[in-house]
Scaffold this active site. Structure first.
Site, mmCIF file in Angstrom:
data_model
loop_
_atom_site.group_PDB
_atom_site.id
_atom_site.type_symbol
_atom_site.label_atom_id
_atom_site.label_comp_id
_atom_site.label_asym_id
_atom_site.label_seq_id
_atom_site.Cartn_x
_atom_site.Cartn_y
_atom_site.Cartn_z
ATOM 1 N N ARG A 24 -11.570 13.563 5.581
ATOM 2 C CA ARG A 24 -11.660 12.167 5.133
ATOM 3 C C ARG A 24 -12.673 12.007 4.007
ATOM 4 O O ARG A 24 -12.628 11.055 3.239
ATOM 5 C CB ARG A 24 -12.005 11.262 6.331
ATOM 6 C CG ARG A 24 -12.264 9.808 5.971
ATOM 7 C CD ARG A 24 -12.106 8.860 7.164
ATOM 8 N NE ARG A 24 -12.606 9.392 8.411
ATOM 9 C CZ ARG A 24 -13.900 9.407 8.775
ATOM 10 N NH1 ARG A 24 -14.817 8.896 7.986
ATOM 11 N NH2 ARG A 24 -14.266 9.945 9.925
ATOM 12 N N TYR A 30 0.257 -9.334 -8.186
ATOM 13 C CA TYR A 30 0.882 -8.593 -7.099
ATOM 14 C C TYR A 30 0.674 -9.367 -5.790
ATOM 15 O O TYR A 30 -0.462 -9.622 -5.404
ATOM 16 C CB TYR A 30 0.261 -7.197 -7.029
ATOM 17 C CG TYR A 30 0.881 -6.330 -5.974
ATOM 18 C CD1 TYR A 30 2.201 -5.937 -6.078
ATOM 19 C CD2 TYR A 30 0.153 -5.903 -4.879
ATOM 20 C CE1 TYR A 30 2.790 -5.153 -5.105
ATOM 21 C CE2 TYR A 30 0.730 -5.115 -3.896
ATOM 22 C CZ TYR A 30 2.049 -4.741 -4.020
ATOM 23 O OH TYR A 30 2.631 -3.967 -3.053
ATOM 24 N N ASP A 41 -6.438 -4.234 -12.124
ATOM 25 C CA ASP A 41 -5.302 -3.488 -11.592
ATOM 26 C C ASP A 41 -4.503 -3.003 -12.803
ATOM 27 O O ASP A 41 -3.863 -3.795 -13.491
ATOM 28 C CB ASP A 41 -4.465 -4.386 -10.681
ATOM 29 C CG ASP A 41 -3.323 -3.635 -10.000
ATOM 30 O OD1 ASP A 41 -2.828 -2.654 -10.591
ATOM 31 O OD2 ASP A 41 -2.906 -4.043 -8.902
ATOM 32 N N LYS A 98 3.446 4.229 -8.262
ATOM 33 C CA LYS A 98 4.283 3.757 -9.354
ATOM 34 C C LYS A 98 4.322 4.814 -10.478
ATOM 35 O O LYS A 98 4.841 5.886 -10.277
ATOM 36 C CB LYS A 98 3.800 2.392 -9.825
ATOM 37 C CG LYS A 98 3.482 1.406 -8.662
ATOM 38 C CD LYS A 98 4.704 0.989 -7.861
ATOM 39 C CE LYS A 98 4.365 0.266 -6.563
ATOM 40 N NZ LYS A 98 3.467 -0.863 -6.648
HETATM 41 C C1 LIG Z 1 2.578 -1.578 -5.806
HETATM 42 C C2 LIG Z 1 1.393 -2.272 -6.358
HETATM 43 C C3 LIG Z 1 0.178 -2.321 -5.639
HETATM 44 C C4 LIG Z 1 0.031 -1.754 -4.243
HETATM 45 O O1 LIG Z 1 0.209 -0.385 -4.208
HETATM 46 P P1 LIG Z 1 0.768 0.416 -2.909
HETATM 47 O O2 LIG Z 1 0.766 1.826 -3.381
HETATM 48 O O3 LIG Z 1 2.118 -0.138 -2.600
HETATM 49 O O4 LIG Z 1 -0.193 0.157 -1.793
HETATM 50 C C5 LIG Z 1 -0.897 -2.933 -6.244
HETATM 51 N N1 LIG Z 1 -0.801 -3.497 -7.471
HETATM 52 C C6 LIG Z 1 0.351 -3.485 -8.172
HETATM 53 C C7 LIG Z 1 0.390 -4.122 -9.513
HETATM 54 C C8 LIG Z 1 1.483 -2.868 -7.643
HETATM 55 O O5 LIG Z 1 2.629 -2.877 -8.345
#
Ligand SMILES: *Cc1c(COP(=O)(O)O)cnc(C)c1O
Length: 390
Positions: free
Chosen positions: A56, A109, A181, A206
Site C-alpha cells: 500500500r 464530472y 482535473d 481515460k
Molecule cells: C472518469 C473521470 C473521473 C473519475 O475517474 P475514475 O477513474 O472513473 O475514478 C474524474 N474526472 C473526470 C473528468 C473523468 O472523466
C-alpha cells in the site's frame, strides 16, 4: 538534454541500471519487501531512507509510473491510485479539513460534484459552485475559510474552458491551493502546473491508459501536496494502484503523444463537420471559433483534445442518434482508441432531476462524444447516416 513530450512519453520513468537493463519496466507483484537487518528495517519504516516495504505504501513498478507522470506534467512529484476518484478524494482530503471552503465549477464530472455534496453533509466542508468559464467568479466566491479552488478544463460533459493562469493568480494572492482535473486534456494538450496550478489529478482510466481496459488515477504536482497525500490519504484511506495496472498505464503512456495527435485531428474535423449539420443544434468544442472561450483554450492548450459535446434537441433525437450509429460505441467512458458516445440525459444523468441536470449543462439532447483514432472518413460517414434518421 531537454526532451520533447513525444520522447518523454516513451522514456520517462526509466531506471535501466536498477532493472538489469530491462527495456520494459518489470512488474513487481510483491506486496512485502524484506529488510537486510534491523537498522535498515527501522530506517526504511520510518522513512529516514528510501525503500519499499509494504504494497500500500509503494512499489517499484508504481514508482516508475509516478516518475513518468511527474515528468510529463512537469511537477515535483506524483502519486498513483486505483481510480481517478481515489486521486480526487486524496487531493481534497490532503488540502481541506472540517470547516474549510471550496470553490468548484457548476458544470463538471458529476461524481466529483457528488463528492463535494457529500463533504458538506458529512464533514462540514462546504463548496460554492461557480460558472468556471469566468475566472473572476473564483475570486468573488472567496471566503475567509476558502482553502481550495477546484478546476476541470476542458470540463465534462460540455467541454467548458477555465482560464487556469487567471485562477492560479487569484488563488496565490489569497494563499488558496489550486487543483485541476486534467483528464480531458492530458499533459499532451495542457500542463496546468506550468500555468501556476499546484496539483493536477487524472482519471488514468481515460486517455493515459487509452484502451478502455483499466481503472486508475494519478495526482501530480508540488511536492508538499503529493507528500501529504502519500503520508495521509494514500496511507490511511488506501486506494493504491495495483502494480499490474500501473504497468498497463505505463504501456498506454508510451503511445500517448501519437494517440492524442490523432484524437485532436479527428475531433477537430468532426466538430467542424457537425457544426454545419442541419440536425445538430449545438456543438461544444474548444477548437471551434464559436466556442465562448476559444481564445483562452488557444492560449493554454496546444491541441484542443478529443472530446466534443453536441446537442440534437430532444431526448428522443439523442436516443435515435445513438441507436443508429454503427461504428461509434454507446458506452459511458471516454479516452480510449475507439469512438464512444453517451447520451447523458438517458444515461449518467437519468436519475438527476431535470432542473438540476440542465443547471449542470446537461440538456435533453446532449451527447458526449469521445472521438477515437479510427479513420476520420469512416467516422464522418457513420454520423452522416445516423443523423439522417433523426
Ligand atoms: C472518469 C473521470 C473521473 C473519475 O475517474 P475514475 O477513474 O472513473 O475514478 C474524474 N474526472 C473526470 C473528468 C473523468 O472523466
Amino acid at each position: 538534454m531537454s526532451k520533447t513530450f513525444e520522447t518523454l512519453a516513451v522514456h520517462a520513468g526509466e531506471d535501466r541500471d536498477a532493472e538489469h537493463g530491462a527495456v520494459s519496466v518489470p512488474i513487481y507483484p510483491a506486496s512485502v519487501f524484506a529488510f537486510p537487518n534491523a537498522d535498515e528495517a527501522s530506517a526504511i519504516h520510518n522513512e529516514e531512507r528510501p525503500g519499499y516495504y509494504y504494497g500500500r505504501l509503494g512499489n517499484p513498478t508504481t514508482a516508475a509510473l509516478e516518475r513518468t507522470m511527474a515528468e510529463l506534467e512537469n511537477g515535483e512529484a506524483a502519486l498513483a491510485f486505483a481510480s481517478g476518484m481515489a486521486a480526487v478524494s486524496a487531493a481534497v482530503f490532503s488540502v481541506c479539513r472540517t470547516g474549510d471552503h471550496i470553490v468548484a465549477p457548476a458544470s463538471m464530472y458529476s461524481t466529483a460534484t457528488n463528492l463535494f455534496h457529500f463533504l458538506k453533509d458529512h464533514f462540514e466542508i462546504e463548496t460554492t459552485f461557480v460558472d468556471a468559464t469566468n475566472a473572476e467568479n473564483y475570486g468573488s466566491a472567496i471566503q475567509s475559510n476558502t482553502k481550495l479552488f477546484w478546476t476541470e478544463t476542458p470540463s465534462n460533459p460540455i467541454v467548458q474552458i477555465t482560464d487556469l493562469a487567471a485562477v492560479a493568480n487569484i488563488a496565490k494572492a489569497s494563499g488558496i491551493t489550486t487543483v485541476t482535473d486534467n483528464t480531458f486534456a492530458t499533459p499532451y494538450n495542457q500542463r496546468p502546473l506550468e500555468l501556476g496550478i499546484d496539483a493536477v489529478i487524472h482519471s488514468a482510466t481515460k486517455y493515459l491508459g487509452g484502451h478502455s481496459d483499466l481503472t486508475a488515477g494519478v495526482l501530480a504536482g508540488n511536492a508538499d501536496i503529493v507528500n501529504t497525500a502519500r503520508q495521509k490519504a494514500s496511507k490511511l484511506f488506501g486506494g493504491n494502484i495495483a502494480p499490474q495496472v500501473a504497468w498497463l498505464v505505463l504501456r498506454g503512456i508510451k503511445t500517448l503523444a501519437l494517440r492524442m495527435e490523432r484524437h485532436n485531428e479527428n475531433a477537430f474535423a468532426l466538430a467542424n463537420m457537425l457544426v454545419k449539420h442541419p440536425r445538430v443544434e449545438a456543438v461544444y468544442y474548444p477548437g471551434l471559433e464559436s466556442h465562448p472561450n476559444h481564445d483562452v483554450a488557444k492560449k493554454q492548450m496546444p491541441g484542443f483534445g478529443g472530446m466534443i459535446g453536441l446537442d440534437v434537441g430532444t431526448i428522443e433525437a439523442g436516443k435515435t442518434l445513438v441507436n443508429n450509429l454503427k461504428l461509434c460505441t454507446l458506452a459511458t467512458s471516454l479516452g480510449g482508441v475507439e469512438t464512444i458516445i453517451q447520451h447523458s440525459a438517458s444515461m449518467t444523468h437519468a436519475t438527476i432531476p431535470r432542473k438540476d441536470r440542465i443547471a449542470a449543462g446537461v440538456t435533453d439532447g446532449l451527447l458526449r462524444l469521445s472521438v477515437g483514432i479510427e479513420s476520420f472518413d469512416d467516422l464522418q460517414a457513420d454520423f452522416e447516416q445516423a443523423l439522417e434518421k433523426i
